[in-house]
Design an enzyme around this catalytic site. Structure first.
Site, PDB file in Angstrom:
ATOM      1  N   LYS A  12       0.862  -1.185   0.000  1.00 17.79           N
ATOM      2  CA  LYS A  12       0.000   0.000   0.000  1.00 17.79           C
ATOM      3  C   LYS A  12       0.891   1.226   0.000  1.00 17.79           C
ATOM      4  O   LYS A  12       1.721   1.415   0.890  1.00 17.79           O
ATOM      5  CB  LYS A  12      -0.902  -0.001   1.241  1.00 17.79           C
ATOM      6  CG  LYS A  12      -1.989   1.058   1.182  1.00 17.79           C
ATOM      7  CD  LYS A  12      -2.979   0.805   0.038  1.00 17.79           C
ATOM      8  CE  LYS A  12      -4.243   0.131   0.515  1.00 17.79           C
ATOM      9  NZ  LYS A  12      -5.102  -0.305  -0.604  1.00 17.79           N
ATOM     10  N   THR A  57      -3.219  -5.378   0.542  1.00 18.78           N
ATOM     11  CA  THR A  57      -2.693  -4.022   0.739  1.00 18.78           C
ATOM     12  C   THR A  57      -3.626  -3.234   1.659  1.00 18.78           C
ATOM     13  O   THR A  57      -3.180  -2.357   2.392  1.00 18.78           O
ATOM     14  CB  THR A  57      -2.496  -3.276  -0.596  1.00 18.78           C
ATOM     15  OG1 THR A  57      -3.758  -2.950  -1.163  1.00 18.78           O
ATOM     16  CG2 THR A  57      -1.670  -4.091  -1.568  1.00 18.78           C
ATOM     17  N   ASP A  58      -4.910  -3.573   1.640  1.00 17.90           N
ATOM     18  CA  ASP A  58      -5.843  -2.889   2.544  1.00 17.90           C
ATOM     19  C   ASP A  58      -5.475  -3.162   4.006  1.00 17.90           C
ATOM     20  O   ASP A  58      -5.563  -2.272   4.857  1.00 17.90           O
ATOM     21  CB  ASP A  58      -7.278  -3.364   2.252  1.00 17.90           C
ATOM     22  CG  ASP A  58      -8.298  -2.510   2.971  1.00 17.90           C
ATOM     23  OD1 ASP A  58      -8.374  -1.301   2.663  1.00 17.90           O
ATOM     24  OD2 ASP A  58      -8.979  -3.032   3.879  1.00 17.90           O
ATOM     25  N   PHE A 160      32.233  29.424 -11.028  1.00 17.43           N
ATOM     26  CA  PHE A 160      32.222  28.299 -11.976  1.00 17.43           C
ATOM     27  C   PHE A 160      32.977  28.720 -13.236  1.00 17.43           C
ATOM     28  O   PHE A 160      32.529  29.586 -13.974  1.00 17.43           O
ATOM     29  CB  PHE A 160      30.792  27.865 -12.312  1.00 17.43           C
ATOM     30  CG  PHE A 160      30.746  26.582 -13.092  1.00 17.43           C
ATOM     31  CD1 PHE A 160      31.185  25.383 -12.523  1.00 17.43           C
ATOM     32  CD2 PHE A 160      30.282  26.552 -14.409  1.00 17.43           C
ATOM     33  CE1 PHE A 160      31.166  24.195 -13.229  1.00 17.43           C
ATOM     34  CE2 PHE A 160      30.257  25.358 -15.130  1.00 17.43           C
ATOM     35  CZ  PHE A 160      30.697  24.184 -14.537  1.00 17.43           C
ATOM     36  N   ARG A 177      28.694  33.988  -8.343  1.00 17.40           N
ATOM     37  CA  ARG A 177      27.334  33.692  -8.782  1.00 17.40           C
ATOM     38  C   ARG A 177      26.505  33.284  -7.578  1.00 17.40           C
ATOM     39  O   ARG A 177      27.034  33.040  -6.492  1.00 17.40           O
ATOM     40  CB  ARG A 177      27.333  32.564  -9.822  1.00 17.40           C
ATOM     41  CG  ARG A 177      27.790  31.233  -9.261  1.00 17.40           C
ATOM     42  CD  ARG A 177      27.623  30.066 -10.251  1.00 17.40           C
ATOM     43  NE  ARG A 177      28.037  28.814  -9.632  1.00 17.40           N
ATOM     44  CZ  ARG A 177      27.903  27.614 -10.180  1.00 17.40           C
ATOM     45  NH1 ARG A 177      27.399  27.494 -11.391  1.00 17.40           N
ATOM     46  NH2 ARG A 177      28.280  26.526  -9.536  1.00 17.40           N
ATOM     47  N   GLN A 231      29.236  20.240  -7.730  1.00 18.69           N
ATOM     48  CA  GLN A 231      29.792  18.913  -7.461  1.00 18.69           C
ATOM     49  C   GLN A 231      30.709  18.962  -6.237  1.00 18.69           C
ATOM     50  O   GLN A 231      30.663  18.080  -5.371  1.00 18.69           O
ATOM     51  CB  GLN A 231      30.591  18.416  -8.684  1.00 18.69           C
ATOM     52  CG  GLN A 231      29.753  18.024  -9.882  1.00 18.69           C
ATOM     53  CD  GLN A 231      29.472  19.145 -10.859  1.00 18.69           C
ATOM     54  OE1 GLN A 231      29.366  20.311 -10.469  1.00 18.69           O
ATOM     55  NE2 GLN A 231      29.322  18.818 -12.130  1.00 18.69           N
ATOM     56  N   ASN A 257      20.672  22.288  -9.785  1.00 22.27           N
ATOM     57  CA  ASN A 257      21.304  23.612  -9.775  1.00 22.27           C
ATOM     58  C   ASN A 257      20.227  24.622 -10.148  1.00 22.27           C
ATOM     59  O   ASN A 257      19.830  24.733 -11.309  1.00 22.27           O
ATOM     60  CB  ASN A 257      22.464  23.625 -10.784  1.00 22.27           C
ATOM     61  CG  ASN A 257      23.353  24.839 -10.626  1.00 22.27           C
ATOM     62  OD1 ASN A 257      23.023  25.754  -9.871  1.00 22.27           O
ATOM     63  ND2 ASN A 257      24.472  24.853 -11.342  1.00 22.27           N
ATOM     64  N   HIS A 259      19.393  27.640 -11.229  1.00 20.31           N
ATOM     65  CA  HIS A 259      20.144  28.729 -11.861  1.00 20.31           C
ATOM     66  C   HIS A 259      19.509  30.089 -11.590  1.00 20.31           C
ATOM     67  O   HIS A 259      18.296  30.253 -11.695  1.00 20.31           O
ATOM     68  CB  HIS A 259      20.200  28.516 -13.379  1.00 20.31           C
ATOM     69  CG  HIS A 259      20.795  27.200 -13.779  1.00 20.31           C
ATOM     70  ND1 HIS A 259      22.089  26.849 -13.511  1.00 20.31           N
ATOM     71  CD2 HIS A 259      20.250  26.139 -14.429  1.00 20.31           C
ATOM     72  CE1 HIS A 259      22.338  25.637 -13.988  1.00 20.31           C
ATOM     73  NE2 HIS A 259      21.233  25.179 -14.551  1.00 20.31           N
TER      74      HIS A 259
HETATM   75  O1  LIG Z   1      28.295  23.845 -10.433  1.00 22.50           O
HETATM   76  C1  LIG Z   1      28.098  23.636 -11.637  1.00 22.50           C
HETATM   77  N1  LIG Z   1      28.425  22.428 -12.160  1.00 22.50           N
HETATM   78  C2  LIG Z   1      28.259  22.131 -13.502  1.00 22.50           C
HETATM   79  O2  LIG Z   1      28.573  21.000 -13.952  1.00 22.50           O
HETATM   80  C3  LIG Z   1      27.698  23.137 -14.307  1.00 22.50           C
HETATM   81  N2  LIG Z   1      27.363  23.194 -15.620  1.00 22.50           N
HETATM   82  C4  LIG Z   1      26.849  24.424 -15.855  1.00 22.50           C
HETATM   83  O3  LIG Z   1      26.412  24.830 -16.960  1.00 22.50           O
HETATM   84  N3  LIG Z   1      26.838  25.167 -14.697  1.00 22.50           N
HETATM   85  C5  LIG Z   1      27.359  24.375 -13.732  1.00 22.50           C
HETATM   86  N4  LIG Z   1      27.558  24.597 -12.397  1.00 22.50           N
END
Ligand SMILES: O=c1[nH]c(=O)c2[nH]c(=O)[nH]c2[nH]1
Length: 304
Positions: A12, A57-58, A160, A177, A231, A257, A259
């Site tokens: 469930k 499942t009930d 970056f 950024r 990363q 990410n 953006h």
């Molecule tokens: O921290 C980031 N890792 C990426 O692999 C990546 N690729 C991207 O376009 N921006 C970013 N920023």
């Protein structure tokens, strides 16, 4: 050619259980979403429709409600362990149980005079807490705790650059950024912790304290790390948890990410010194990774 039954499980999904604990006029709320999934002697039900091995499942839904009344709900990991062990111990046809729980947080609404309300709550803007417990009839138990939708942002301290530039690359390198993400993290407890039974023995593991500390470590590492990539930040967050928490041997994370693009205000005759951003919704980069100790024991079925 013969056709055979492959791996299967049933259960469930998403039994929503809300429990109110009444402490006089002060009430406490527990709001969880329980999904149980069982496997075992299930050839007959698939091949012939004989349901003799099937715990409906009930019934699984009802068990979640009944256990909430009978045992209360404290830490979601303990509640999941209780359910998983119950299914395997009570039904010979069930060899393996997987119980997943999400917990939603509520805050007290302050009432007049600035006091916390005793029975009025507002759904918290916090993350969702999660766990996945497996237990099988050989006594193997795994516990993975986690969180999702932990939304965080650094308004500076993120760069970056230095990435591959091919004929399709238009991204401009940046040394300042916004770094924003919604953290999904899951962490595996060492087997010693997973196999302790809080209801049979006195030395149960404190999953609540562990959760608070892991969450704190993730947040502190996100804030502390001068980031050259998401990363690198992901790795730093996992490393922080593993170095501080001996009960955890592996952390898996997924971080979109989120953006934030600087808006071009030049058409309006204005500069934009990293102040006005467009928060893009999609597409988004998706950074995923596992960080583990080099002596992490075998994960068995923990991540399934
Ligand atoms: O921290 C980031 N890792 C990426 O692999 C990546 N690729 C991207 O376009 N921006 C970013 N920023």
């Amino acid at each position: 050619m013969t056709v055979v039954l492959g791996p299967n499980r049933y259960g469930k999904a998403e039994t929503r259980v809300v429990r109110v604990v009444r402490d006089g006029a002060t009430h406490h709320l527990k709001d969880i979403n329980v999904s149980s999934s069982l496997s075992g002697d299930m050839e007959e039900v698939h091949l012939t429709g004989d349901n003799a091995a099937v715990l409906p499942t009930d019934t699984q839904k009802n068990t979640a409600y009944a256990f909430a009344r009978k045992h209360g709900i404290d830490q979601i990991e303990d509640f999941a362990l209780l359910l998983a062990r119950h299914y395997v111990a009570s039904q010979p046809s069930i060899h393996h149980a997987r119980v997943e729980i999400e917990e939603y947080f509520w805050d007290r609404i302050p009432v007049s005079g600035g006091r916390d309300g005793r029975h009025s709550f507002v759904r918290s803007g916090r993350e969702v807490r999660t766990c996945v417990v497996h237990h099988d009839r050989d006594g193997r138990t795994t516990v993975v705790s986690g969180l999702k939708d932990l939304v965080v942002l650094n308004s500076t301290g993120s760069e970056f650059h230095g990435y591959i530039q091919d004929e399709y690359t238009t991204l401009k390198p940046t040394t300042d950024r916004i770094l924003a993400t919604a953290v999904s993290a899951r962490w595996r407890h060492v087997p010693d912790v997973s196999s302790r039974d809080s209801h049979d023995s006195g030395d149960s593991h404190d999953f609540g304290a562990s959760y608070d500390e892991v969450r704190r470590g993730l947040l502190e590492a996100f804030a502390d790390t001068h980031s050259l990539s998401l990363q690198q930040t992901l790795y730093a967050m996992g490393e922080r948890v593993l170095k501080a928490r001996p009960e955890i041997c592996e952390v898996r994370m997924a971080m979109p990410n989120k953006h934030h693009f600087l808006v071009d205000l030049e058409p309006f005759g204005m500069d934009n010194p990293n102040e006005v951003f467009y928060a893009a919704d999609r597409p988004y980069g998706l950074i995923e990774g596992a960080v583990l100790t080099d002596d992490a024991p075998d994960a068995a079925f923990a991540w399934e």
